[in-house]
Scaffold this motif. Structure first.
Motif, PDB file in Angstrom:
ATOM      1  N   CYS A  11      44.931 128.090  25.890  1.00  0.00           N
ATOM      2  CA  CYS A  11      45.251 128.621  24.704  1.00  0.00           C
ATOM      3  C   CYS A  11      46.769 128.832  25.128  1.00  0.00           C
ATOM      4  O   CYS A  11      47.168 129.326  26.291  1.00  0.00           O
ATOM      5  N   PRO A  12      47.774 128.483  24.126  1.00  0.00           N
ATOM      6  CA  PRO A  12      47.258 128.492  22.606  1.00  0.00           C
ATOM      7  C   PRO A  12      47.487 126.724  22.580  1.00  0.00           C
ATOM      8  O   PRO A  12      47.306 126.373  21.310  1.00  0.00           O
ATOM      9  N   TYR A  13      47.390 126.123  23.364  1.00  0.00           N
ATOM     10  CA  TYR A  13      47.694 124.317  23.487  1.00  0.00           C
ATOM     11  C   TYR A  13      46.641 124.032  22.476  1.00  0.00           C
ATOM     12  O   TYR A  13      47.211 123.069  21.662  1.00  0.00           O
ATOM     13  N   PRO A  14      45.601 123.928  22.725  1.00  0.00           N
ATOM     14  CA  PRO A  14      44.457 123.345  21.961  1.00  0.00           C
ATOM     15  C   PRO A  14      44.645 123.399  20.362  1.00  0.00           C
ATOM     16  O   PRO A  14      44.447 122.809  19.609  1.00  0.00           O
ATOM     17  N   VAL A  15      44.887 124.816  20.156  1.00  0.00           N
ATOM     18  CA  VAL A  15      45.059 124.951  18.689  1.00  0.00           C
ATOM     19  C   VAL A  15      46.306 124.491  17.902  1.00  0.00           C
ATOM     20  O   VAL A  15      46.379 124.077  17.007  1.00  0.00           O
ATOM     21  N   ILE A  16      47.288 124.818  18.736  1.00  0.00           N
ATOM     22  CA  ILE A  16      48.639 124.088  18.448  1.00  0.00           C
ATOM     23  C   ILE A  16      48.688 122.720  18.152  1.00  0.00           C
ATOM     24  O   ILE A  16      49.024 122.217  16.967  1.00  0.00           O
ATOM     25  N   GLU A  17      48.073 122.001  18.988  1.00  0.00           N
ATOM     26  CA  GLU A  17      47.774 120.495  18.932  1.00  0.00           C
ATOM     27  C   GLU A  17      46.942 120.042  17.810  1.00  0.00           C
ATOM     28  O   GLU A  17      47.215 118.837  17.096  1.00  0.00           O
ATOM     29  N   THR A  18      45.932 120.659  17.618  1.00  0.00           N
ATOM     30  CA  THR A  18      44.712 120.507  16.642  1.00  0.00           C
ATOM     31  C   THR A  18      45.355 120.609  15.494  1.00  0.00           C
ATOM     32  O   THR A  18      45.360 119.861  14.604  1.00  0.00           O
ATOM     33  N   ARG A  19      46.110 121.689  15.056  1.00  0.00           N
ATOM     34  CA  ARG A  19      47.083 121.731  13.952  1.00  0.00           C
ATOM     35  C   ARG A  19      47.926 120.680  13.399  1.00  0.00           C
ATOM     36  O   ARG A  19      47.994 120.277  12.365  1.00  0.00           O
ATOM     37  N   LYS A  20      48.559 120.282  14.556  1.00  0.00           N
ATOM     38  CA  LYS A  20      49.668 118.802  14.277  1.00  0.00           C
ATOM     39  C   LYS A  20      48.692 117.835  13.867  1.00  0.00           C
ATOM     40  O   LYS A  20      49.257 117.158  13.040  1.00  0.00           O
ATOM     41  N   GLN A  21      47.782 117.603  14.631  1.00  0.00           N
ATOM     42  CA  GLN A  21      46.877 116.503  14.148  1.00  0.00           C
ATOM     43  C   GLN A  21      46.523 116.509  12.671  1.00  0.00           C
ATOM     44  O   GLN A  21      46.211 115.506  12.102  1.00  0.00           O
ATOM     45  N   ILE A  22      45.649 117.720  12.193  1.00  0.00           N
ATOM     46  CA  ILE A  22      45.552 117.760  11.021  1.00  0.00           C
ATOM     47  C   ILE A  22      46.513 117.706   9.976  1.00  0.00           C
ATOM     48  O   ILE A  22      46.259 117.254   8.881  1.00  0.00           O
ATOM     49  N   LEU A  23      47.813 118.201  10.344  1.00  0.00           N
ATOM     50  CA  LEU A  23      48.899 118.098   9.500  1.00  0.00           C
ATOM     51  C   LEU A  23      49.375 116.507   9.124  1.00  0.00           C
ATOM     52  O   LEU A  23      49.648 116.289   8.267  1.00  0.00           O
ATOM     53  N   ALA A  24      49.298 115.879  10.348  1.00  0.00           N
ATOM     54  CA  ALA A  24      49.835 114.510  10.249  1.00  0.00           C
ATOM     55  C   ALA A  24      48.502 113.657   9.858  1.00  0.00           C
ATOM     56  O   ALA A  24      48.970 112.534   9.264  1.00  0.00           O
ATOM     57  N   ASN A  25      47.446 114.243   9.725  1.00  0.00           N
ATOM     58  CA  ASN A  25      46.339 113.062   9.449  1.00  0.00           C
ATOM     59  C   ASN A  25      45.291 113.927   8.043  1.00  0.00           C
ATOM     60  O   ASN A  25      44.472 114.249   8.625  1.00  0.00           O
ATOM     61  N   PRO A  26      45.955 114.321   7.248  1.00  0.00           N
ATOM     62  CA  PRO A  26      45.041 115.013   6.253  1.00  0.00           C
ATOM     63  C   PRO A  26      43.910 114.238   5.742  1.00  0.00           C
ATOM     64  O   PRO A  26      43.935 113.028   5.498  1.00  0.00           O
ATOM     65  N   GLY A  27      42.756 114.882   5.817  1.00  0.00           N
ATOM     66  CA  GLY A  27      41.601 114.303   5.292  1.00  0.00           C
ATOM     67  C   GLY A  27      40.773 113.453   6.425  1.00  0.00           C
ATOM     68  O   GLY A  27      39.677 113.012   6.274  1.00  0.00           O
ATOM     69  N   GLN A  28      41.319 113.168   7.530  1.00  0.00           N
ATOM     70  CA  GLN A  28      40.561 112.802   8.698  1.00  0.00           C
ATOM     71  C   GLN A  28      39.801 113.774   9.388  1.00  0.00           C
ATOM     72  O   GLN A  28      40.112 114.749   9.663  1.00  0.00           O
ATOM     73  N   ALA A  29      38.840 113.112   9.948  1.00  0.00           N
ATOM     74  CA  ALA A  29      37.667 114.026  10.754  1.00  0.00           C
ATOM     75  C   ALA A  29      38.228 113.988  12.134  1.00  0.00           C
ATOM     76  O   ALA A  29      38.844 112.991  12.501  1.00  0.00           O
ATOM     77  N   LEU A  30      38.085 114.911  12.782  1.00  0.00           N
ATOM     78  CA  LEU A  30      38.610 115.156  14.341  1.00  0.00           C
ATOM     79  C   LEU A  30      37.355 115.499  15.090  1.00  0.00           C
ATOM     80  O   LEU A  30      36.654 116.255  14.868  1.00  0.00           O
ATOM     81  N   GLU A  31      37.370 114.978  16.323  1.00  0.00           N
ATOM     82  CA  GLU A  31      36.620 115.413  17.417  1.00  0.00           C
ATOM     83  C   GLU A  31      37.678 116.118  18.525  1.00  0.00           C
ATOM     84  O   GLU A  31      38.377 115.349  19.084  1.00  0.00           O
ATOM     85  N   VAL A  32      37.394 117.199  18.919  1.00  0.00           N
ATOM     86  CA  VAL A  32      38.177 118.216  19.608  1.00  0.00           C
ATOM     87  C   VAL A  32      37.444 118.529  21.082  1.00  0.00           C
ATOM     88  O   VAL A  32      36.278 119.434  20.861  1.00  0.00           O
ATOM     89  N   LEU A  33      37.686 118.264  22.141  1.00  0.00           N
ATOM     90  CA  LEU A  33      36.930 118.737  23.446  1.00  0.00           C
ATOM     91  C   LEU A  33      37.783 119.884  23.972  1.00  0.00           C
ATOM     92  O   LEU A  33      38.966 119.727  24.303  1.00  0.00           O
ATOM     93  N   VAL A  34      37.242 120.880  23.810  1.00  0.00           N
ATOM     94  CA  VAL A  34      37.843 122.382  24.610  1.00  0.00           C
ATOM     95  C   VAL A  34      37.222 122.797  25.698  1.00  0.00           C
ATOM     96  O   VAL A  34      36.036 122.520  25.962  1.00  0.00           O
ATOM     97  N   SER A  35      37.839 123.548  26.756  1.00  0.00           N
ATOM     98  CA  SER A  35      37.380 123.797  27.815  1.00  0.00           C
ATOM     99  C   SER A  35      36.605 125.291  28.033  1.00  0.00           C
ATOM    100  O   SER A  35      35.764 125.375  28.809  1.00  0.00           O
ATOM    101  N   ASP A  36      36.646 126.163  26.953  1.00  0.00           N
ATOM    102  CA  ASP A  36      35.905 127.423  27.088  1.00  0.00           C
ATOM    103  C   ASP A  36      35.800 127.914  25.584  1.00  0.00           C
ATOM    104  O   ASP A  36      35.957 127.204  24.547  1.00  0.00           O
ATOM    105  N   GLN A  37      34.965 129.002  25.707  1.00  0.00           N
ATOM    106  CA  GLN A  37      34.468 129.781  24.404  1.00  0.00           C
ATOM    107  C   GLN A  37      35.766 130.044  23.492  1.00  0.00           C
ATOM    108  O   GLN A  37      35.621 129.950  22.269  1.00  0.00           O
TER     109      GLN A  37
END
Length: 200
Positions: A11-37
């Protein structure tokens, strides 16, 4: 489906980068692998705020999240959408009175402060000025590991100001690497006239 592997990042890298991907690819499904709860929960909250459905599956010590747009048009408005300007007058001031965030373990506090200042780069609007006081000046002087992020903030119009008396006290006046020096009169004036003051 866009696949993102953030299992080697905290944290906070996964949240920041996932947000960037959602904004760059609206409407696209994403699969995100993270390391912890914590990463699982933080990315899930982000997705829900941006009108995505999230489901998580444990994969060894990691978690795989499937993010899909909810029914209807996805809301990709940034989660840090600006507060209505009519609600706040005056500048936004961030006051860093230490090189650490919170109380407890000093080294962990430095990690939190570094994460806070790095995450600021993703905010809109940015603060008007960041004041560095007492040991906070360690963040703007030689040896700081956050200088690059602070330089980026300066290039985007943020005023970075370090207490001159504090630089003298810690014998670092000649080691200032980003921003400018300030004085107690200006710091008091800026805070008295501020629309809001944030103290991490």
């Amino acid at each position: 489906m866009i696949k993102l592997d953030y299992s080697q990042h905290q944290c906070p890298y996964p949240v920041i980068e996932t947000r960037k991907q959602i904004l760059a690819n609206p409407g696209q499904a994403l699969e995100v692998l993270v390391s912890d709860q914590a990463g699982r929960d933080n990315v899930t909250r982000l997705a829900e705020k941006m009108n995505y459905q999230a489901s998580a599956t444990a994969v060894g010590n990691n978690f795989r999240l499937n993010l899909t747009p909810a029914a209807g048009e996805s809301d990709v408005t940034p989660v840090n959408q600006a507060v209505n300007e009519s609600a706040i007058t005056g500048k936004t001031v961030i006051y860093c009175g230490s090189d650490r965030m919170g109380q407890g373990d000093d080294e962990f506090g430095r990690v939190l402060m570094r994460n806070f200042l790095t995450t600021l780069l993703e905010m809109e609007p940015l603060p008007d000025i960041i004041l560095f006081v007492n040991s906070g000046i360690n963040l703007t002087t030689e040896g700081s590991d956050i200088l690059e992020a602070l330089q980026t903030l300066v290039s985007r119009g943020v005023d970075i100001a370090s207490c001159g008396l504090c630089l003298d006290f810690y014998q670092k006046k000649d080691l200032l690497k980003v921003g400018r020096t300030t004085n107690m009169f200006e710091m008091v004036e800026v805070q008295c006239q501020a629309g809001r003051i944030i103290c991490p």
